[in-house]
Design an enzyme around this catalytic site. Structure first.
Site, PDB file in Angstrom:
ATOM      1  CD  GLU A   1      -1.383  -2.364   2.038  1.00 18.82           C
ATOM      2  OE1 GLU A   1      -2.197  -3.057   2.669  1.00 18.82           O
ATOM      3  OE2 GLU A   1      -0.150  -2.609   2.003  1.00 18.82           O
TER       4      GLU A   1
ATOM      5  NE  ARG B   1      25.330 -26.161  -7.447  1.00 19.33           N
ATOM      6  CZ  ARG B   1      24.605 -26.989  -6.707  1.00 19.33           C
ATOM      7  NH1 ARG B   1      24.043 -26.551  -5.588  1.00 19.33           N
ATOM      8  NH2 ARG B   1      24.430 -28.246  -7.078  1.00 19.33           N
TER       9      ARG B   1
ATOM     10  CG  LEU C   1      10.852 -37.685   0.015  1.00 18.85           C
ATOM     11  CD1 LEU C   1      11.347 -38.132  -1.353  1.00 18.85           C
ATOM     12  CD2 LEU C   1      10.174 -36.322  -0.085  1.00 18.85           C
TER      13      LEU C   1
END
Length: 370
Positions: free
Chosen positions: A55, A222, A311
């Site tokens: 804003e 990188r 995972l």
């Protein structure tokens, strides 16, 4: 202005907000547009954490010859203006001070110090407020920010690369050993660069012990211009060699382990280069302990790049929001380390890049707010 006009200008707010990706966390990405007589006279977005909000930049962008139009304009902003003193003064106060008569907001801010208070301050000052314009899109833009403040944990993105027959690499035997004997390069140069882009958009990145030993990754950006994520590795018994790239001291690195703790202030450790040790308890869920630590470190997003075991542990504990799976469609391994198996994942996007296909899955849990 009609709803269509509102959406047109809100889309522009979203375009502007996106320019702040990777640079404003833990603040949200926000864009703002000032419109007079159906013409944009000012634009701005939150550029960098600690610097002026959207804003402020929007109002400051209005040219001198149009300053008198500010008090006759409509301000569009993708997220509710803040109402508290943080790194910068409240944007709601600035809007009132500039006598802006109407504000159109994409969605409310879930942060407890703002949530509804910015809108309330504007209404109390006589400002007309319209909210909920492209709300879904505005929330999606800041999914990391919303997840952190509503679920009290970081937004979790899983990522792995697999062969066409769903293998992560060679394995040391035909059994269930999780440790490959040598690294298999699956993805091409284009998707490698894209992965570094993904890293630049997350606040932290996590791998396990086997990945650290096998790949000796730098876990930086990188190959893409952007900020490096905080590096995190699980090394329960502190057996990883000190010469690994993870321990070069160039980027804040946190080692989750069962032996020692060197972190005194969780909120500032992510800003301190060097290696830091966070002690976990073997009897409790490791995933949940990491989530709790990251929440108190104010880390809003995590990229899990570990091996199959790490995972799958996130998947089994129902602790993920998005998964990006890269498949080399031309590479078949036959026997090797099996890729993780997603549960309750919905395919939302797929694209091909040379030999690779990137599939993005979304995980929506009924027990957590969106």
């Amino acid at each position: 202005m009609n709803a269509t006009s509102h959406e047109t200008y809100m889309y522009r707010c979203l375009q502007l907000a996106q320019l702040g990706v990777g640079n404003v966390a833990p603040n949200p990405m926000v864009g703002a547009v000032l419109v007079h007589d159906d013409k944009i006279i000012g634009e701005g977005y939150h550029r960098k954490y600690g610097e002026p909000h959207a804003e402020v930049n929007c109002i400051n962008s209005v040219s001198p010859d149009k300053q008198e139009l500010i008090s006759q304009s409509t301000l569009y902003v993708s997220l509710e203006p803040c109402a508290h003193f943080g790194k910068t003064p409240p944007c709601a106060d600035l809007i009132v001070h500039m006598n802006i008569p109407r504000v159109v907001i994409g969605c409310r801010d879930p942060f407890a110090q703002v949530d509804g208070k910015g809108i309330e301050k504007l209404l109390s000052a006589g400002v007309e407020v319209v909210s909920g314009i492209l709300e879904k899109e505005c929330r999606e833009l800041n999914k990391r920010f919303f997840t952190f403040h509503t679920c009290h944990r970081p937004y979790i993105m899983l990522k792995w690369a697999q062969t066409a027959d769903s293998k992560l690499g060679y394995s040391s035997s035909l059994g269930n050993s999780p440790l490959p004997v040598s690294r298999l390069f699956i993805t091409n140069a284009f998707t490698n660069r894209l992965v570094h882009k993904w890293r630049s958009e997350q606040m932290a990145i996590l791998i396990g012990t086997h990945t650290a030993i096998q790949d000796d990754p730098s876990l930086n950006t990188r190959l893409w211009p952007g900020n490096h994520p905080v590096r995190m590795v699980i090394d329960k018994q502190l057996t990883l060699p000190s010469g690994l790239k993870l321990f070069d001291g160039s980027i804040p690195t946190i080692v989750f382990n069962e032996r020692k703790n060197t972190i005194e202030n969780l909120k500032v450790v992510r800003q301190q280069p060097g290696v830091h040790y966070y002690q976990v308890v073997s009897s409790d869920s490791l995933v949940q302990q990491i989530m709790n630590a990251l929440y108190h470190m104010e880390i809003q997003s995590l990229l899990v790049e570990g091996g199959s075991v790490l995972l799958q542990s996130f998947i089994e504990e129902d602790m993920w929001d998005e998964a990006r799976v890269i498949t080399n469609e031309n590479l078949f391994l036959g026997e090797g380390l099996a890729a993780p198996v997603l549960r309750q994942g919905t395919l939302i996007f797929s694209e091909g890049i040379a030999s690779d296909t990137i599939r993005t899955y979304q995980h929506i849990k009924l027990n957590e707010p969106l």
